[in-house]
Design an enzyme around this catalytic site. Sequence first.
Site, PDB file in Angstrom:
ATOM      1  N   ARG A   1       1.158  -1.014   0.114  1.00  0.00           N
ATOM      2  CA  ARG A   1       0.115   0.096   0.417  1.00  0.00           C
ATOM      3  C   ARG A   1       0.637   1.497   0.404  1.00  0.00           C
ATOM      4  O   ARG A   1       1.808   1.666   0.803  1.00  0.00           O
ATOM      5  CB  ARG A   1      -1.239   0.168   1.539  1.00  0.00           C
ATOM      6  CG  ARG A   1      -1.523  -1.689   1.014  1.00  0.00           C
ATOM      7  CD  ARG A   1      -2.499  -1.363   2.156  1.00  0.00           C
ATOM      8  NE  ARG A   1      -3.459  -2.530   2.698  1.00  0.00           N
ATOM      9  CZ  ARG A   1      -4.779  -2.276   2.829  1.00  0.00           C
ATOM     10  NH1 ARG A   1      -5.138  -1.866   3.425  1.00  0.00           N
ATOM     11  NH2 ARG A   1      -5.544  -3.879   3.187  1.00  0.00           N
TER      12      ARG A   1
ATOM     13  N   SER B   1     -21.628 -13.423  15.085  1.00  0.00           N
ATOM     14  CA  SER B   1     -20.583 -12.390  14.152  1.00  0.00           C
ATOM     15  C   SER B   1     -20.790 -12.911  12.397  1.00  0.00           C
ATOM     16  O   SER B   1     -20.879 -13.759  11.936  1.00  0.00           O
ATOM     17  CB  SER B   1     -19.609 -12.711  14.232  1.00  0.00           C
ATOM     18  OG  SER B   1     -18.211 -11.425  13.497  1.00  0.00           O
TER      19      SER B   1
ATOM     20  N   SER C   1     -19.117  -2.149   3.815  1.00  0.00           N
ATOM     21  CA  SER C   1     -18.183  -0.808   3.296  1.00  0.00           C
ATOM     22  C   SER C   1     -17.412  -1.284   2.304  1.00  0.00           C
ATOM     23  O   SER C   1     -16.954   0.450   0.817  1.00  0.00           O
ATOM     24  CB  SER C   1     -17.358   0.138   3.773  1.00  0.00           C
ATOM     25  OG  SER C   1     -15.943  -0.850   4.741  1.00  0.00           O
TER      26      SER C   1
ATOM     27  N   HIS D   1     -21.077   2.938   8.648  1.00  0.00           N
ATOM     28  CA  HIS D   1     -21.428   3.955   6.970  1.00  0.00           C
ATOM     29  C   HIS D   1     -22.549   3.931   6.772  1.00  0.00           C
ATOM     30  O   HIS D   1     -23.416   4.511   5.489  1.00  0.00           O
ATOM     31  CB  HIS D   1     -21.092   2.935   6.323  1.00  0.00           C
ATOM     32  CG  HIS D   1     -18.780   2.849   6.087  1.00  0.00           C
ATOM     33  ND1 HIS D   1     -18.247   3.605   5.456  1.00  0.00           N
ATOM     34  CD2 HIS D   1     -18.138   1.394   7.424  1.00  0.00           C
ATOM     35  CE1 HIS D   1     -17.178   2.591   5.689  1.00  0.00           C
ATOM     36  NE2 HIS D   1     -17.377   2.150   6.072  1.00  0.00           N
TER      37      HIS D   1
ATOM     38  N   LYS E   1     -16.833   9.688   9.513  1.00  0.00           N
ATOM     39  CA  LYS E   1     -17.751   9.741   7.592  1.00  0.00           C
ATOM     40  C   LYS E   1     -18.489  10.625   7.541  1.00  0.00           C
ATOM     41  O   LYS E   1     -17.925  11.372   7.284  1.00  0.00           O
ATOM     42  CB  LYS E   1     -17.654   7.948   7.770  1.00  0.00           C
ATOM     43  CG  LYS E   1     -16.746   7.470   8.388  1.00  0.00           C
ATOM     44  CD  LYS E   1     -17.312   5.940   7.825  1.00  0.00           C
ATOM     45  CE  LYS E   1     -15.882   4.430   7.422  1.00  0.00           C
ATOM     46  NZ  LYS E   1     -15.222   4.916   9.268  1.00  0.00           N
TER      47      LYS E   1
ATOM     48  N   THR F   1      -7.935   5.729  27.475  1.00  0.00           N
ATOM     49  CA  THR F   1      -7.758   6.599  26.796  1.00  0.00           C
ATOM     50  C   THR F   1      -7.836   7.939  26.589  1.00  0.00           C
ATOM     51  O   THR F   1      -8.835   8.160  26.945  1.00  0.00           O
ATOM     52  CB  THR F   1      -7.899   6.119  25.338  1.00  0.00           C
ATOM     53  OG1 THR F   1      -8.139   4.435  24.901  1.00  0.00           O
ATOM     54  CG2 THR F   1      -7.927   6.692  23.941  1.00  0.00           C
ATOM     55  N   THR F   2      -7.241   8.390  26.232  1.00  0.00           N
ATOM     56  CA  THR F   2      -6.973   9.960  26.026  1.00  0.00           C
ATOM     57  C   THR F   2      -8.259  10.743  25.422  1.00  0.00           C
ATOM     58  O   THR F   2      -8.182  10.141  24.663  1.00  0.00           O
ATOM     59  CB  THR F   2      -5.954  11.019  25.800  1.00  0.00           C
ATOM     60  OG1 THR F   2      -4.739  10.568  26.656  1.00  0.00           O
ATOM     61  CG2 THR F   2      -6.036  12.865  25.327  1.00  0.00           C
TER      62      THR F   2
ATOM     63  N   THR G   1      -8.283  -6.500   2.593  1.00  0.00           N
ATOM     64  CA  THR G   1      -9.739  -5.518   2.565  1.00  0.00           C
ATOM     65  C   THR G   1     -10.893  -6.169   2.001  1.00  0.00           C
ATOM     66  O   THR G   1     -11.806  -6.628   2.548  1.00  0.00           O
ATOM     67  CB  THR G   1      -9.410  -4.424   2.209  1.00  0.00           C
ATOM     68  OG1 THR G   1      -8.048  -3.696   3.099  1.00  0.00           O
ATOM     69  CG2 THR G   1     -10.872  -3.912   2.823  1.00  0.00           C
TER      70      THR G   1
END
Length: 403
Positions: free
Chosen positions: A21, A136, A188, A216, A247, A276-277, A362
Amino acid sequence: MDYQSFFKGKLNDLREEGNYRVFADLERQNGNFPHANHHDGSAVRDVTVWCSNDYLGMGQNQVVLDAMREALDRCGAGSGGTRNISGTNHYHVLLERELADLHGTESALLFTSGYVSNMAALSTLAASLPGCVVVSDELNHASMIEGIRHSRADKVIFKHNDVADLEAKLKAIGPDRPKLVAFESVYSMDGDIAPIAEICAVAEKYGAMTYIDEVHAVGMYGQRGGGVSEQDGVASRLTVIEGTLAKAFGVMGGYICGSTALCDFVRSFASAFIFTTALPPAVAAGALASIRHLKRSSAERLRQKERVSVVRRKLDEAGIPHYDNPSHIVPVIVGDPVKCKEITDQLMDEYRIYVQPINYPTVPKGTERLRITPGPLHTDDDIDHLVGALSSIWKKRGLVRAA
């Protein structure tokens, strides 16, 4: 072990497969979306972006920019820490209230990204419910898969959007075991949409929780932008609605919506939230303004749908193969990773059109594609230029055209 040689060898394998990529160095032009400056060595060229997830151009909307500037002046740059350590800003509180209202739920919980919200919520819920089984969809996003894997709960995969297979899988699980059905609304890469009502009906029949990823779809569907679940009138039947602010809302961040007890449970036990901040106040303010705007305004959604329709029609007229789906995502199929990368390079170099190639992992090998996302700010000239460029490339390369 020669670690550097190992790294370089694996990277060379990706290059030989055509799956390495390369990221374009882009600088979005404020007020001129979807145009951007492409920095390529010493040259800077204007390009038109056709693969942005800023689906409605809200990242360039003046309402959003003004809200972010005001919050920056009021609060400064950072949040100051995690939500537990001075990091909860009033904009976070307002944004969570707005999100709960958007989806018609009791509560909402903010995260730093959609990836983090999926990973944190799914892993926490599935790990905490004794003997939980996660059912799932086979095409769920990597963030959902990561969350399920991290939970170490038992997992069962059902065929993509196949309600009959979902029911068979749920029926085979003991009636007393907690069950969580995880799926997306808009997928997506192919752009297809889940049968949400049917999935909810089966889940209800077997006493399963439902977890839907609407990243999405939020901002894009429904009268107020609440996603496909709002459009279909089934939001109240879902246990958890997960979404993103990065998005259609044009900023960044992720969230879940659900009951007060569920959101408080995730807030209290999810390490990815606790440690996490928090989002910067200006980011939260921009997302807040974007959501409020899209709740009232359908102009952006209507224009975006019209642009998608025009692109699809002109691709058909030119014989450019693309998936026919009911969503805003237009996948143009190439079917070869090397050709896919060559086509996108040619679009950038010769036509100043930026589309990122979508390759394995992907999408499955053999289904490599250009993922085109027409937006409300793409002009007729932009569309004609894109379709003309693709038609010329298809002709020069002797690629198969659609009937």
